[in-house]
Enzyme design. Sequence first.
Site, PDB file in Angstrom:
ATOM      1  N   THR A  67       0.830  -1.228   0.000  1.00 25.58           N
ATOM      2  CA  THR A  67       0.000   0.000   0.000  1.00 25.58           C
ATOM      3  C   THR A  67       0.857   1.268   0.000  1.00 25.58           C
ATOM      4  O   THR A  67       2.043   1.242   0.311  1.00 25.58           O
ATOM      5  CB  THR A  67      -0.984  -0.018   1.190  1.00 25.58           C
ATOM      6  OG1 THR A  67      -1.675  -1.261   1.210  1.00 25.58           O
ATOM      7  CG2 THR A  67      -1.981   1.095   1.160  1.00 25.58           C
ATOM      8  N   GLU A  72      -2.670  -4.658  -2.194  1.00 26.59           N
ATOM      9  CA  GLU A  72      -2.720  -5.520  -1.012  1.00 26.59           C
ATOM     10  C   GLU A  72      -1.325  -5.981  -0.608  1.00 26.59           C
ATOM     11  O   GLU A  72      -0.553  -5.181  -0.161  1.00 26.59           O
ATOM     12  CB  GLU A  72      -3.667  -6.703  -1.212  1.00 26.59           C
ATOM     13  CG  GLU A  72      -4.412  -7.141   0.048  1.00 26.59           C
ATOM     14  CD  GLU A  72      -3.622  -7.381   1.303  1.00 26.59           C
ATOM     15  OE1 GLU A  72      -3.532  -6.455   2.131  1.00 26.59           O
ATOM     16  OE2 GLU A  72      -3.125  -8.505   1.502  1.00 26.59           O
ATOM     17  N   GLU A  95      -6.403  -8.439  -3.548  1.00 28.47           N
ATOM     18  CA  GLU A  95      -7.240  -7.782  -2.530  1.00 28.47           C
ATOM     19  C   GLU A  95      -8.289  -8.709  -1.922  1.00 28.47           C
ATOM     20  O   GLU A  95      -8.748  -8.478  -0.799  1.00 28.47           O
ATOM     21  CB  GLU A  95      -7.929  -6.560  -3.141  1.00 28.47           C
ATOM     22  CG  GLU A  95      -8.049  -5.398  -2.190  1.00 28.47           C
ATOM     23  CD  GLU A  95      -6.702  -4.788  -1.869  1.00 28.47           C
ATOM     24  OE1 GLU A  95      -6.377  -4.715  -0.670  1.00 28.47           O
ATOM     25  OE2 GLU A  95      -5.963  -4.387  -2.789  1.00 28.47           O
ATOM     26  N   ASP A 109      -8.283  -9.823   1.634  1.00 31.73           N
ATOM     27  CA  ASP A 109      -8.719  -8.970   2.753  1.00 31.73           C
ATOM     28  C   ASP A 109     -10.097  -9.401   3.268  1.00 31.73           C
ATOM     29  O   ASP A 109     -10.578  -8.882   4.273  1.00 31.73           O
ATOM     30  CB  ASP A 109      -8.777  -7.490   2.335  1.00 31.73           C
ATOM     31  CG  ASP A 109      -7.427  -6.788   2.502  1.00 31.73           C
ATOM     32  OD1 ASP A 109      -6.473  -7.439   2.978  1.00 31.73           O
ATOM     33  OD2 ASP A 109      -7.323  -5.602   2.158  1.00 31.73           O
ATOM     34  N   SER A 163     -11.221  -3.094   4.293  1.00 32.11           N
ATOM     35  CA  SER A 163      -9.894  -2.489   4.231  1.00 32.11           C
ATOM     36  C   SER A 163      -9.579  -1.831   5.570  1.00 32.11           C
ATOM     37  O   SER A 163     -10.449  -1.668   6.424  1.00 32.11           O
ATOM     38  CB  SER A 163      -9.897  -1.431   3.120  1.00 32.11           C
ATOM     39  OG  SER A 163      -8.726  -0.661   3.161  1.00 32.11           O
ATOM     40  N   SER A 164      -8.313  -1.461   5.730  1.00 30.70           N
ATOM     41  CA  SER A 164      -7.904  -0.639   6.879  1.00 30.70           C
ATOM     42  C   SER A 164      -7.417   0.724   6.426  1.00 30.70           C
ATOM     43  O   SER A 164      -6.928   1.515   7.245  1.00 30.70           O
ATOM     44  CB  SER A 164      -6.766  -1.322   7.628  1.00 30.70           C
ATOM     45  OG  SER A 164      -7.178  -2.559   8.103  1.00 30.70           O
ATOM     46  N   GLY A 214      -1.280  -2.003   6.043  1.00 28.20           N
ATOM     47  CA  GLY A 214      -2.301  -2.993   6.382  1.00 28.20           C
ATOM     48  C   GLY A 214      -3.107  -2.506   7.574  1.00 28.20           C
ATOM     49  O   GLY A 214      -3.384  -1.316   7.711  1.00 28.20           O
TER      50      GLY A 214
HETATM   51  N1  GLY Z   1      -5.022  -4.190   1.598  1.00 26.11           N
HETATM   52  C1  GLY Z   1      -4.788  -3.212   2.577  1.00 26.11           C
HETATM   53  C2  GLY Z   1      -6.011  -2.518   3.025  1.00 26.11           C
HETATM   54  O1  GLY Z   1      -6.925  -2.385   2.246  1.00 26.11           O
HETATM   55  O2  GLY Z   1      -6.105  -2.090   4.141  1.00 26.11           O
END
Ligand code: GLY
Length: 577
Positions: free
Chosen positions: A397, A417, A434, A437, A461-462, A484
Site C-alpha cells: 500500500t 494488497e 485484494e 482482505d 480495508s484498513s 495494512g
Molecule cells: N489491503 C490493505 C487494506 O486495504 O487495508
Amino acid sequence: MSIRAQTLARILLAGAFALAVVPAAAQTRPGPAQTVTARSHMVVAANPLAVRAGDEILRAGGSAVDAAVAVQMVLGLTEPQSSGIGGGAFMLHFTAGEGALVAYDGRETAPAAATPDLFLKPDGTPLTFYDAVIGGRSVGTPGTVRLMAEAHRVHGRLPWARLFEPAIRLAREGFAVSPRLAALIAADQPRLSQHPSTRAYFFTPDGLPLPAGTMLRNPDYAATLAAIAERGADAFYIGEIAADIVRAVREHASNPGRLSVEDLAGYRVAVREPVCGSYRGHEVCGMGPPSSGGLTVLQILGMVEHFNMGGLDPGAADAAHLLAEAGRLAFADRAVYMADQDAVPVPVRGLIDTSYLTLRAQQIDLDRAIERPRPGNPPWRDARLWGADNSLEFPSTSHVSIVDRDGNIVSMTTTIEDAFGARMMVRGFLLNNELTDFAFAPMDNGRPVANAVAPGKRPRSSMAPTIVFDREGEPTIVIGSPGGARIIGYVAKALVGLIDWRLDPGAVVSQPHVLTLGRTVELEEGTPAAALEAPLRARGHTVQVRELNSGLGVIVRRDGRLHGAADPRREGIVLGD
Ligand code: GLY
C-alpha cells in the site's frame, strides 16, 4: 471562539512549529524527517519520481486530482509492489470554495462467481495466506483506473492524457530501481519468481533479483497507459486489456480465479459520505466502510479524548498504555462490525457515537490492561450476530497527500494488497490480491462473519486517508499511511501527535510507533519505544518489539502556509511551492 480553540490558536501563533520556508525542497533520508514548507501547493508520496510527476502537473496548472492521477501512474511503475492500476484505492477530496468533502471508493470487488468458500480447502479449513494470495484466486476487479477517471471527470482541470505523460516517459526511458524496491524483490524471490511474467520483469536473465540502481524500462506499461490516456478508462475495462487480465486470472496453472470480462465491464466507483467525528474541537473525517480505517481511527480518538493526552509525555508508558487500550477496544469492534456496508448492515453511526465511546473509554484503567477486550453494543446495532473476522492484512500500500494552489485537497490511499499483489503481471502492471482482505472462514463459532466473501462485495480495508478540519471548517491536516491493519494505529497516533502534542509534521512522522491490532501491543524496534516493553508488561500487556514500517504522508496548513513531511521509514519526499 471556545477556550479549546483559543488555546490551539495561541499555540499555533506562538510558532509551536519551528519551520523555515524551503520552496520546492525535498526531504532526504535517513534520520528524522524534515518539515518542508510551501506557500501555494504541496505533494507528498512514497516515491520521489512520483512526487516530481505530481509537482510537474501542479506547476502546469493542474488540480489536486490531476496531480493524484499523475502520481498514481508513476507509483505503479516505480513502487509497483505497493499500488497500481491493477489494484484499488480510496480518495477523500475536498473542494475549496464549496467546502465540500466527498469520498471516492475505488475498492476492488469480488467476481460475480465468487462464493463464501473461495478461501477454504476441500476439507473446509482455510487456505494458508500465500496459498490463497499467489495466482488468480485472490484477484478482485481493479478499481483504481475508474476511480482516477471519475475523480478527474468531476475535479480535473488539465486534459486527461496530459496526466499520463510523466509515467509514459519514465516507462519508456527507464527509471532506477530504488533500494527499497530492490530489497523487496530479493526478499520475495521465492514467490515473485514463480510466474513467468514477474520472473522476466523483476529478475536478471540469470535469475538474480534486480539490484538497486538498475535502469528498468517497462514498454508494456507505457503502451497500457497510452491506451488509457487516449481512450479513457474504458480502454482498461472493456476490450483487450480486460481480456488479458481475465485470461491471466482464469488460466493460472495452479491457482486459477473466477474474474470475468463482465466483472470488469461492470465495475463502478462508489461515491460515499466520509465518516466524521470530533476530536478536541477538530472534525476528523475519514473513509467509511468498506474500509474500517476511518471508523477505527475515530473510535481510538473518541476514547483517548477522555484522557489528558496533551499533558502526557509522548514517549512515556502512560500515553502508550492509553493508545494501546483504546486500540484494543476499537479492534474488538472492528472484528465483528466492520465490512462492506453495501453488502451487510454496519452500525456506522453507532460505532462513533460519543456516548457509546464514553462507555467504552470507561473500561480503560490507567494501571492495568483489560484482560480480553470484547466488542461493545453500539446503538444502531444491526449486526449483533456477527462472528469475529480474523483476516490478515499485510503491509503493502501507498499514501498520497496533495494540496493544490486553490486549496483543493486529495488524501488517497492506494494498494494492490500484499507486496507485489498476486505475483502476476499483465501488460506491465501487477494484479492485486485484494480478495484476501476478506475473512477466509465465512463462519465463526456458528455465526456468520460480516466480512465473508460474496459476489460483487468489497473486502474490508484498513486504509485511512484522512482530512481534519478546524472549528471554522477550514481543512488543517491531510494524512494517511500504508501498513495494512497497522495503518489505523499509525494514523491515530500521528493525529494525537499533531493535535495533543503539537508536533510539527516532520516530528510526527518520525515518532517511534506504539500500536496494536487488538491483542498484543507492538513497539517499534530500534527506537526509544522499545524501552516501554517492561512497563507495559507490568500493566499486564502482551508486548512485541518489531519493525513497524509505516509510510505516513502529512500536510498541515497553518498561518497560510503548507507544512509537510514524508515518513523516513520509506522513500517518500515532499515537494511544494
Ligand atoms: N489491503 C490493505 C487494506 O486495504 O487495508
